[in-house]
Design a protein around this motif. Structure first.
Motif, mmCIF file in Angstrom:
data_model
loop_
_atom_site.group_PDB
_atom_site.id
_atom_site.type_symbol
_atom_site.label_atom_id
_atom_site.label_comp_id
_atom_site.label_asym_id
_atom_site.label_seq_id
_atom_site.Cartn_x
_atom_site.Cartn_y
_atom_site.Cartn_z
ATOM 1 N N PRO A 78 0.835 -1.195 0.000
ATOM 2 C CA PRO A 78 0.000 0.000 0.000
ATOM 3 C C PRO A 78 0.874 1.251 0.000
ATOM 4 N N SER A 79 0.683 2.072 -1.000
ATOM 5 C CA SER A 79 1.427 3.318 -1.036
ATOM 6 C C SER A 79 0.446 4.427 -0.670
ATOM 7 N N PHE A 80 0.743 5.120 0.411
ATOM 8 C CA PHE A 80 -0.214 6.110 0.906
ATOM 9 C C PHE A 80 -0.441 7.208 -0.113
ATOM 10 N N VAL A 81 0.641 7.555 -0.792
ATOM 11 C CA VAL A 81 0.493 8.609 -1.800
ATOM 12 C C VAL A 81 -0.530 8.173 -2.842
ATOM 13 N N TYR A 82 -0.392 6.901 -3.244
ATOM 14 C CA TYR A 82 -1.308 6.397 -4.256
ATOM 15 C C TYR A 82 -2.745 6.410 -3.729
ATOM 16 N N LEU A 83 -2.925 5.956 -2.483
ATOM 17 C CA LEU A 83 -4.276 5.868 -1.929
ATOM 18 C C LEU A 83 -4.901 7.250 -1.794
ATOM 19 N N VAL A 84 -4.076 8.223 -1.359
ATOM 20 C CA VAL A 84 -4.597 9.587 -1.217
ATOM 21 C C VAL A 84 -5.004 10.125 -2.580
ATOM 22 N N ASP A 89 -5.895 8.432 -5.136
ATOM 23 C CA ASP A 89 -7.088 7.705 -5.557
ATOM 24 C C ASP A 89 -8.331 8.300 -4.907
ATOM 25 N N ALA A 90 -8.224 8.596 -3.594
ATOM 26 C CA ALA A 90 -9.371 9.160 -2.884
ATOM 27 C C ALA A 90 -9.699 10.543 -3.435
ATOM 28 N N LEU A 91 -8.644 11.328 -3.755
ATOM 29 C CA LEU A 91 -8.883 12.670 -4.293
ATOM 30 C C LEU A 91 -9.553 12.580 -5.670
ATOM 31 N N ALA A 92 -9.106 11.610 -6.462
ATOM 32 C CA ALA A 92 -9.708 11.436 -7.787
ATOM 33 C C ALA A 92 -11.189 11.102 -7.639
ATOM 34 N N SER A 100 -10.119 1.805 0.695
ATOM 35 C CA SER A 100 -8.808 1.404 0.162
ATOM 36 C C SER A 100 -7.923 0.888 1.278
ATOM 37 N N LEU A 101 -7.976 1.585 2.433
ATOM 38 C CA LEU A 101 -7.153 1.139 3.558
ATOM 39 C C LEU A 101 -7.560 -0.262 3.993
ATOM 40 N N ILE A 102 -8.860 -0.518 3.994
ATOM 41 C CA ILE A 102 -9.333 -1.852 4.369
ATOM 42 C C ILE A 102 -8.729 -2.884 3.431
ATOM 43 N N SER A 106 -21.223 1.627 7.200
ATOM 44 C CA SER A 106 -20.921 0.747 6.063
ATOM 45 C C SER A 106 -19.426 0.482 5.981
ATOM 46 N N VAL A 107 -18.622 1.457 6.351
ATOM 47 C CA VAL A 107 -17.175 1.215 6.408
ATOM 48 C C VAL A 107 -16.883 0.127 7.438
ATOM 49 N N ALA A 108 -17.539 0.243 8.603
ATOM 50 C CA ALA A 108 -17.304 -0.757 9.656
ATOM 51 C C ALA A 108 -17.714 -2.147 9.181
ATOM 52 N N LEU A 109 -18.863 -2.234 8.495
ATOM 53 C CA LEU A 109 -19.335 -3.536 8.017
ATOM 54 C C LEU A 109 -18.360 -4.140 7.013
ATOM 55 N N ARG A 110 -17.902 -3.261 6.118
ATOM 56 C CA ARG A 110 -16.958 -3.740 5.101
ATOM 57 C C ARG A 110 -15.671 -4.259 5.773
ATOM 58 N N ALA A 111 -15.201 -3.496 6.754
ATOM 59 C CA ALA A 111 -13.973 -3.884 7.443
ATOM 60 C C ALA A 111 -14.170 -5.215 8.161
ATOM 61 N N ALA A 112 -15.334 -5.354 8.811
ATOM 62 C CA ALA A 112 -15.618 -6.597 9.513
ATOM 63 C C ALA A 112 -15.648 -7.752 8.531
ATOM 64 N N TYR A 113 -16.276 -7.501 7.385
ATOM 65 C CA TYR A 113 -16.388 -8.566 6.384
ATOM 66 C C TYR A 113 -15.012 -8.996 5.900
ATOM 67 N N VAL A 114 -14.185 -7.988 5.599
ATOM 68 C CA VAL A 114 -12.855 -8.320 5.065
ATOM 69 C C VAL A 114 -12.048 -9.092 6.102
ATOM 70 N N SER A 115 -12.076 -8.626 7.368
ATOM 71 C CA SER A 115 -11.227 -9.332 8.329
ATOM 72 C C SER A 115 -11.765 -10.726 8.646
ATOM 73 N N TRP A 116 -13.101 -10.875 8.703
ATOM 74 C CA TRP A 116 -13.645 -12.222 8.943
ATOM 75 C C TRP A 116 -13.471 -13.125 7.748
ATOM 76 N N GLY A 117 -13.832 -12.547 6.589
ATOM 77 C CA GLY A 117 -13.756 -13.327 5.350
ATOM 78 C C GLY A 117 -12.358 -13.874 5.181
ATOM 79 N N ASP A 118 -11.355 -13.005 5.422
ATOM 80 C CA ASP A 118 -9.977 -13.437 5.249
ATOM 81 C C ASP A 118 -9.629 -14.562 6.198
ATOM 82 N N ARG A 119 -10.149 -14.453 7.429
ATOM 83 C CA ARG A 119 -9.792 -15.476 8.380
ATOM 84 C C ARG A 119 -10.376 -16.833 7.969
ATOM 85 N N SER A 120 -11.638 -16.821 7.503
ATOM 86 C CA SER A 120 -12.205 -18.127 7.146
ATOM 87 C C SER A 120 -11.559 -18.664 5.872
#
Ligand SMILES: Nc1ncnc2c1ncn2[C@@H]1O[C@H](COP(=O)(O)OP(=O)(O)OP(=O)(O)O)[C@@H](O)[C@H]1O
Ligand SMILES: [Mg+2]
Lengths: 503, 295
Positions: A23-29, A31-34, A82-84, A129-143
């Motif tokens: 993850p390159s923060f410059v890139y993510l920033v 991307d968010a600005l775009a 993106s951070l998620i 919705s950010v929280a839900l997405r984050a929860a999904y990603v961390s759980w999904g990854d674990r399973s």
């Protein structure tokens, strides 16, 4: 379409969904600005200006403050997503979770407190919705990391399904006893009838959507055909409910074959759109074919069901015994009450629904039922095994339609009056929601979903006009996190038992 | 099934009846000629290998044979041992399996992933079971006719599960099997349709050396004990060269060679097709090994 899918490369898809890149923060920033810039371009004309009527003139107001806030929220949301994806799911989950709970607490303490957050509830929804997405990603990854271990959703579904072995009979006993309980007044029995009608429709549609995997958005058409067939047959030929019922079901099944024949070559989304169209066509035809359906005025005075020829009326015509008179003569003294008919109707729909259920459970274990499921899994493989896809799908469509027709007949005899109004697309959507919500192919799931969606309108009533919005939102969420349905859990239709006898 | 006393070669020689006759098969997709005037014969009780570089048209030949494509030109005649003859190019896809008894597997595995391994094998016996269940009427009523037919279907499935070594995974979801096991299950499923011709599209793709060896044994077993014809598309030359009785080589949709493994191995056109159009006579080592060229 079929041809293109037969011939794909053997190379196993190389590591899909990889989030391996640093993850390159410059890139993510950037991307968010775009993203923010795109949102700004869209919001500038749409949100930025507003026309306001001031007496005789119309003036244009600007709302740049709100516009910029909205754009900022979108850019921030994008950055969080993106951070998620870049592997900070846990951190984001903690942050957004705390924020959203704090928000709620704040509002709970002081209802006006929400105003300190820009855009009020909107920003809260974003955080959630950010929280839900984050929860999904961390759980999904674990399973995923656990290999083929079951996901939490699957485990819940499996538990419910196992409990259903005990829970089902209890529910059934309750359903049988409910109208006789002291608390059961007209309102309870009517609600019971309504829920059971949708349970039956859900079970009928489950054959088509859950087992055969054919997304039918026009199921209400068969409900309508059943209702009108029953009304017309019963009125024209003077048949009673039990005589007209099989005919109405048969007509609906025929209609299913007729509609199915041209459309079942289509797949997935195309089939959904065409069936949606058919549902509407049936309604429009009923609305306009005055000679047959009496148009928008509908058909009234549909024969009500009678108990072995005994009507539920306070004062029957000469020579006819009504139910309460017979009951008083043979068992114990009762007066006439409209609830008697309601209770009788309740038992009719309970019986019809149970028949649907038993039929479905049995047919699932027959070759045709297995072929439906196989077709849902892979149509091309089915063809290579000599299964006729068209006929197999048609039987699913016809059987689903038949149950829809039975339910429609019941609806007609219960209401005594039908009009095209009752067969809107929204009905199809509700029935489909019951099937999808309950878990495609899960019989107990349909019951639970019907109770929640039909029996719980009180619960949703507070939301008033937001009800449909909540409904849609719920469906979208389920499609994202559990597309197979909340309680989807599949049990094999047959098990290989160790060979009996001496080795 | 008892092993015959005859050796494989002797038996094949004795039973070399034509099973499938492909005449002037062409398949065009718009301007692209995927298969161009290909003719060959596949014998009963033999393994006929179909090889060729990527995009040569091998899978397209299978898709024509099994009714997924309608050939632009050509005749595909299948003769059963009882004398019946089927013109496959005129039949619907599912009827080819149902009546002409041609079964196939796919280059990219196509199981019913969420159904159990046993169910996959039972679905393969659909037509037989449909008849036994009186098109579901007897089945719904729970009559003995159907229960006995289902039991027989389970026994057939049990036999093939034993053959491909999946008996203890019978009740698991097919999608959860390891890759090699899925490939074997797909072959078992095809065999459960009781074919006279089995078409395998790269069955060894993605298998390790040991699994590939087991596959060889399985295919020889199917040929010798079940006495059916096998069409085998394969990139893995160690499989094709060792177990094929006959090999057809395709390149750019055309047949460039046809013969026994020995002949194909030494055929200059085949070597050139695998090398490209270079004039260089020495093969890169991995190609030489693939083709089994000596010296
Ligand atoms: N449905 C289709 N439409 C258009 N072109 C097709 C279609 N199916 C196959 N082709 C083309 O036909 C040619 C032959 O393809 P085919 O899949 O038969 O090759 P193959 O010999 O099986 O190759 P591989 O070894 O990669 O599996 C290719 O150029 C392919 O792109
Ligand atoms: Mg291929």
């Amino acid at each position: 379409m079929a041809e293109a899918t037969v011939n794909t490369s053997a190379a196993p898809a190389a590591a899909t969904g990889a989030r391996a890149h640093e993850p390159s923060f410059v890139y993510l920033v950037k991307d968010a600005l775009a993203t923010g810039a795109i949102a700004l371009a869209l919001a500038f004309p749409l949100v930025g200006f507003r026309t306001v009527d001031r007496g005789s003139t119309t003036i244009i107001e600007t709302r740049f403050g709100q516009m910029f806030l909205g754009v900022a929220v979108i850019a921030l949301g994008r950055f969080a997503f993106s951070l998620i994806d870049a592997g900070y799911a846990r951190a984001i989950l903690a942050g957004s979770g705390v924020l959203s709970v704090a928000w709620l607490l704040l509002v709970a303490v002081d209802p006006g407190g929400a105003a300190i957050f820009p855009l009020g509830w909107m920003s809260w929804m974003l955080v959630v919705s950010v929280a839900l997405r984050a929860a999904y990603v961390s759980w999904g990854d674990r399973s995923e990391a656990r290999g083929d271990a079951v996901s939490p959703g699957d485990r819940v579904a499996a538990t419910v399904q196992r409990l259903a072995v005990f829970f089902g009979p209890v529910l059934l006993l309750f359903a049988i006893a409910m109208p006789l309980l002291p608390m059961a007044d007209q309102r309870w029995v009517d609600l019971g009838i309504l829920v059971l009608t949708y349970v039956m429709l859900g079970w009928g549609l489950n054959v088509v959507v859950g087992l055969a995997g054919l997304l039918d958005l026009g199921y209400v058409a068969f409900y309508a055909v059943g209702a009108y067939s029953y009304a017309i047959i019963a009125k024209t030929f003077g048949l009673n409910f039990w005589e007209a019922l099989p005919m109405a079901g048969g007509l609906a099944a025929m209609f299913g074959v007729l509609l199915g024949f041209p459309v079942l070559r289509l797949r997935g989304d195309y089939l959904a759109i065409v069936t949606l169209g058919f549902g509407e066509i049936v309604r429009v035809v009923l609305l306009n074919w005055n000679e047959l359906s009496n148009g928008p005025k509908g058909i009234g005075e549909i024969p009500r069901p009678s108990f072995f020829g005994m009507p539920f009326t306070p004062a029957p015509p000469q020579g006819v015994t009504s139910f309460h008179q017979w009951f008083s003569a043979h068992l114990w003294e009762i007066g006439f009450s409209p609830i008697q008919r309601a209770v009788y109707l309740y038992y009719i729909i309970l019986l019809l629904a149970l028949l649907t259920n038993i039929f479905t459970l049995r047919i699932r274990k027959l070759p045709i039922g297995r072929a439906w499921e196989a077709l849902r899994e892979d149509e091309i493989a089915c063809r290579a095994l000599g299964i006729n896809p068209t006929n197999t799908k048609l039987t699913a469509f016809a059987i689903g339609a038949m149950f829809g027709g039975f339910a429609g007949s019941f609806f007609a005899t219960r209401q005594g009056f039908i009009s095209p109004e009752s067969f809107n697309f929204i009905e199809s959507a509700i029935i489909l929601a019951i099937v999808v919500l309950g878990g495609m192919g899960s019989q107990i799931g349909v019951v639970i979903a019907s109770i929640v969606l039909i029996g719980g309108p009180e619960w949703f009533r507070d939301l008033e006009s937001y009800r449909m919005l909540a409904f849609g939102g719920l469906m979208v969420l389920i499609m994202i996190w559990r597309p197979q349905g909340l309680l989807a859990f599949r049990e094999p239709t047959i098990l290989l038992k160790p060979k009996a006898g001496p080795p | 099934m008892t092993a015959t006393a005859m050796t494989t070669t002797a038996m094949n020689a004795a039973a070399a009846l034509p099973l499938l006759q492909v005449d002037h098969l062409s398949m065009r997709f718009g301007g692209l000629v995927a298969v161009d005037d290909v003719s060959f014969t596949a014998m009963d009780r033999q393994i006929t290998g179909i090889i060729g570089p990527n995009g040569a048209g091998k899978t397209t030949v299978f898709n024509c044979l099994t009714g997924f494509y309608k050939p632009t030109v050509g005749r595909l005649a299948l003769s059963h041992s009882d004398g019946r003859e089927f013109l496959l190019e005129r039949m619907d896809g599912f009827r080819i399996t149902q009546h002409a008894h041609v079964a196939r597997t796919f280059q990219n595995i196509r199981l019913f992933p969420r159904m159990s391994v046993l169910e996959n094998l039972i679905v393969a016996q659909h037509n037989k079971l449909m008849r036994a269940s009186g098109y579901s009427v007897f089945g719904i009523l729970g009559l003995g006719v159907y229960r006995r037919a289902e039991q027989a279907a389970v026994e057939r499935a049990r036999y093939w599960l034993g053959r491909v070594g999946l008996t203890d995974r019978a009740n698991d979801e097919a999608g959860n099997l390891p890759y090699g096991a899925q490939r074997r299950l797909e072959i078992a499923r095809a065999m459960c349709t009781e074919p006279v011709l089995l078409c395998l599209d790269e069955p060894a793709a993605g298998l390790n050396a040991r699994e590939s060896e087991e596959l060889n044994e399985l295919l020889k077993f199917i040929r010798d004990e079940h006495k059916i014809g096998v069409l085998l598309i394969e990139h893995d030359m160690s499989v094709v060269m060792r177990i094929s009785d006959h090999i057809v080589v395709l390149d750019y949709g055309r047949k460039i060679a046809d013969g026994n493994p020995e002949k194909i191995r030494n055929d200059p056109t085949v070597i050139r097709a695998y090398l490209g159009e270079e004039e260089d006579e020495t093969l890169p080592p991995e190609v030489a090994r693939d083709l089994g060229v000596r010296g």
